[in-house]
Design an enzyme around this catalytic site. Structure first.
Site, PDB file in Angstrom:
ATOM      1  N   PHE A 111       0.718  -1.197  -0.084  1.00  0.00           N
ATOM      2  CA  PHE A 111       0.086  -0.098  -0.052  1.00  0.00           C
ATOM      3  C   PHE A 111       0.948   1.240  -0.048  1.00  0.00           C
ATOM      4  O   PHE A 111       0.390   2.231  -0.450  1.00  0.00           O
ATOM      5  CB  PHE A 111      -1.052   0.122   1.175  1.00  0.00           C
ATOM      6  CG  PHE A 111      -0.524   0.749   2.414  1.00  0.00           C
ATOM      7  CD1 PHE A 111       0.408   0.040   3.049  1.00  0.00           C
ATOM      8  CD2 PHE A 111      -0.834   2.161   2.489  1.00  0.00           C
ATOM      9  CE1 PHE A 111       0.679   0.841   4.483  1.00  0.00           C
ATOM     10  CE2 PHE A 111      -0.334   2.782   3.583  1.00  0.00           C
ATOM     11  CZ  PHE A 111       0.558   2.195   4.715  1.00  0.00           C
ATOM     12  N   LYS A 112       2.037   1.177   0.164  1.00  0.00           N
ATOM     13  CA  LYS A 112       3.175   2.245   0.383  1.00  0.00           C
ATOM     14  C   LYS A 112       3.199   2.922  -1.038  1.00  0.00           C
ATOM     15  O   LYS A 112       3.559   3.941  -1.191  1.00  0.00           O
ATOM     16  CB  LYS A 112       4.347   1.783   0.871  1.00  0.00           C
ATOM     17  CG  LYS A 112       4.212   1.715   2.548  1.00  0.00           C
ATOM     18  CD  LYS A 112       5.354   1.355   3.202  1.00  0.00           C
ATOM     19  CE  LYS A 112       5.161   1.469   4.677  1.00  0.00           C
ATOM     20  NZ  LYS A 112       4.321   0.065   5.165  1.00  0.00           N
ATOM     21  N   ASP A 113       2.817   2.222  -2.010  1.00  0.00           N
ATOM     22  CA  ASP A 113       2.858   2.879  -3.307  1.00  0.00           C
ATOM     23  C   ASP A 113       1.769   4.080  -3.401  1.00  0.00           C
ATOM     24  O   ASP A 113       2.150   5.007  -4.396  1.00  0.00           O
ATOM     25  CB  ASP A 113       2.439   1.838  -4.610  1.00  0.00           C
ATOM     26  CG  ASP A 113       3.556   0.496  -4.829  1.00  0.00           C
ATOM     27  OD1 ASP A 113       4.690   1.187  -4.582  1.00  0.00           O
ATOM     28  OD2 ASP A 113       3.142  -0.257  -4.941  1.00  0.00           O
ATOM     29  N   LEU A 116       3.759   6.795  -1.995  1.00  0.00           N
ATOM     30  CA  LEU A 116       5.248   7.067  -2.641  1.00  0.00           C
ATOM     31  C   LEU A 116       5.171   7.038  -4.091  1.00  0.00           C
ATOM     32  O   LEU A 116       6.223   7.530  -4.598  1.00  0.00           O
ATOM     33  CB  LEU A 116       6.110   5.878  -2.014  1.00  0.00           C
ATOM     34  CG  LEU A 116       6.618   6.107  -0.709  1.00  0.00           C
ATOM     35  CD1 LEU A 116       7.357   4.844  -0.215  1.00  0.00           C
ATOM     36  CD2 LEU A 116       7.735   7.408  -0.582  1.00  0.00           C
TER      37      LEU A 116
END
Ligand code: PLP
Length: 495
Positions: A111-113, A116
């Site tokens: 989910f960090k996409d 980021l």
């Protein structure tokens, strides 16, 4: 530009949001916050028919006021496109009587996409003429690759990632070491994650080191303390609400609960921001793993980090200081930065703090917190797959277990946030589901076996990974990190 962002600890002059994005952390080590958050609400009915990109524009205009609409539109267009494997970007899945929001359809399957992919574009627009920024990131796995993918080939910005040698999974390491791009740097650090993190922090606070760098070079951070990474995460709470209405599960205005697998408190805090902007959220369920500092905190009001650090099967939630909680305390205490400063000083000097009963009750109004141990996680992965045919990664499974416990007391429609593809944490998911994995040590073989057994497609970035060439092979001892950073800055920016 309106200088409207202040530090949660109140010791820095207000800055514009662009400066906050460029700087990452405030000079007094507090987090940047907008005291006016929530004064302007969104008009929900206006958002219902928008696609993800237009929705992002509406929400981000409120949260990141200095960026021009043209800048936001361009940043969003470059972040949320074919790099995601679905046009919905964050699709909702409904399974029997529950709903899951999949946040891992981006280029690194975590989910960090969501944060980021956007942050690099915001940072580019925050830099003045001739300014450069070198982003330093210590990672225990997911953040590193997501930051590398987001920042690679961004003009005037470079990225250096440090991870503990031998301390990340095979797939995570291979994802990082195969990153292309002319401005990327990856190094394994001798020592554990805390050593890597400490060294990165030491570099940030070493003024004489920073003076030796080129004068137009800033150091910045891609951690979720950066407001430019947090704000994009608010968008998917609105997106899922829109999907629930469109699919007839709720009507406009109905309350919804969310369960959020939590580490640094960024993802769940984004839910609180969404609520402040007017999204009808009743409760946010914080799900921790066996590192259950937060569970104790939401029950007793005592935050006590003095306890053993446990390595769990949900490693991206192995954390003892959930940095973004500081932002919540700031808002919930009525913007009382003096009080926050006191609490954070106590945390640094004594390893604990206790909040007032009044503040605790106010937190308990909006939040519930529980935790899952490794056994709960493995059981949830196995049972949900066998009984309902849905495969969860260990972080999502930690959330599932807590969600079921909470639902015994509240039947409001619930959405579980799914934070990673099950293939990313194959060492845990494969043995939980496959009849026999004994003796198989190769992660890529486990990926193949799980795909054959479940017929669930492997995300393309993971499927291709095995054959990609290794491009980074540096191992750096933690004492040599400063020299290494200086050298990488020279290589990346040609200075
Ligand atoms: C980072 C991460 C989390 C925790 O999110 P926070 O915003 O740090 O609370 C949960 N699951 C996965 C897979 C992650 O990568």
């Amino acid at each position: 530009m309106e200088k409207r962002f202040v530090s949660t600890r109140g010791q820095q002059q207000p800055v514009s949001v662009k400066t906050a994005v460029k700087q990452g952390l405030a000079d007094d080590h507090g987090l940047f916050v907008d005291p006016k958050l929530g004064q302007k609400k969104v008009n929900l009915s206006k958002l219902l028919l928008l696609d993800y990109q237009d929705l992002a524009k509406e929400i981000l205009q409120l949260l990141l006021p200095d960026f021009t609409t043209a800048e936001l539109v361009l940043a969003i267009k470059n972040a949320y496109n074919q790099k995601f494997d679905t046009a919905k970007i964050t699709p909702l899945q409904s399974i029997n009587d529950w709903h899951i929001l999949e946040l891992w359809h981006g280029p690194t399957s975590a989910f960090k996409d969501i944060g980021l992919q956007l942050l690099p574009h915001l940072m580019k627009f925050s830099l003045g003429d001739n300014e450069h920024s070198l982003v330093l990131t210590a990672t225990s796995g997911d953040t590193g690759k997501a930051a590398l993918e987001g920042f690679k080939n961004t003009d005037n910005v470079g990225i250096a990632v440090f991870y503990p040698n031998g301390g990340v999974s095979t797939i995570q390491e291979k994802q990082m070491l195969t990153t292309a791009g002319t401005n990327t740097s990856v190094a394994a650090i001798t020592g554990n994650f805390d050593d890597a993190q400490r060294q990165v922090k030491a570099i940030f606070s070493n003024t004489s080191f920073k003076e030796r760098l080129a004068s137009n070079l800033h150091l910045s951070s891609a951690n979720s303390i950066n407001i430019g990474r947090l704000a994009p995460q608010v968008v998917y709470y609105f997106s899922v609400y829109q999907q629930l209405v469109a699919q007839g599960h709720i009507t406009l205005g109905d309350p919804v609960n969310f369960t959020v697998p939590t580490g640094n408190f960024g993802d769940v805090l984004a839910g609180y921001y969404a609520k402040s902007l007017g999204l009808p959220i009743k409760k946010l369920i914080v799900a921790a793993n066996a590192n259950n500092v937060l569970t104790d905190f939401f029950e007793t009001g005592i935050y006590d980090r003095q306890r053993p650090f446990l390595h769990t099967v949900a490693p991206s939630m192995d954390i003892q200081v959930s940095s973004n909680l500081e932002r919540l305390l700031y808002y919930k205490s009525g913007l009382d930065s003096t009080y926050i400063n006191q609490l954070m000083t106590q945390l640094e000097t004594k390893g604990r703090y206790q909040i007032s009963d009044e503040l605790l009750h106010s937190l308990q109004n909006d939040f519930y917190c529980g935790f899952s141990n490794d056994k709960d996680i493995r059981t949830a992965i196995k049972n949900v797959y066998e009984e309902q045919g849905y495969l969860m990664d260990p972080h999502t499974a930690a959330g599932y277990h807590v969600m079921r416990k909470y639902q015994q007391q509240d039947q409001t429609l619930m959405v579980l946030l799914s934070t990673a593809s099950p293939y990313k944490f194959i060492e845990t998911t494969a043995p939980a589901v496959l009849p026999d994995t004994e003796g198989i040590t190769d992660s890529f073989e486990l990926v193949q076996r799980l795909a054959e057994y479940t017929n669930i497609p492997i995300p393309q970035n993971i499927a291709q990974l095995h054959d990609l060439p290794i491009r980074h092979k540096n191992i750096v001892s933690s004492e040599k990190m400063q020299a290494y950073v200086k050298q990488q800055a020279e290589v990346i920016f040609n200075v």
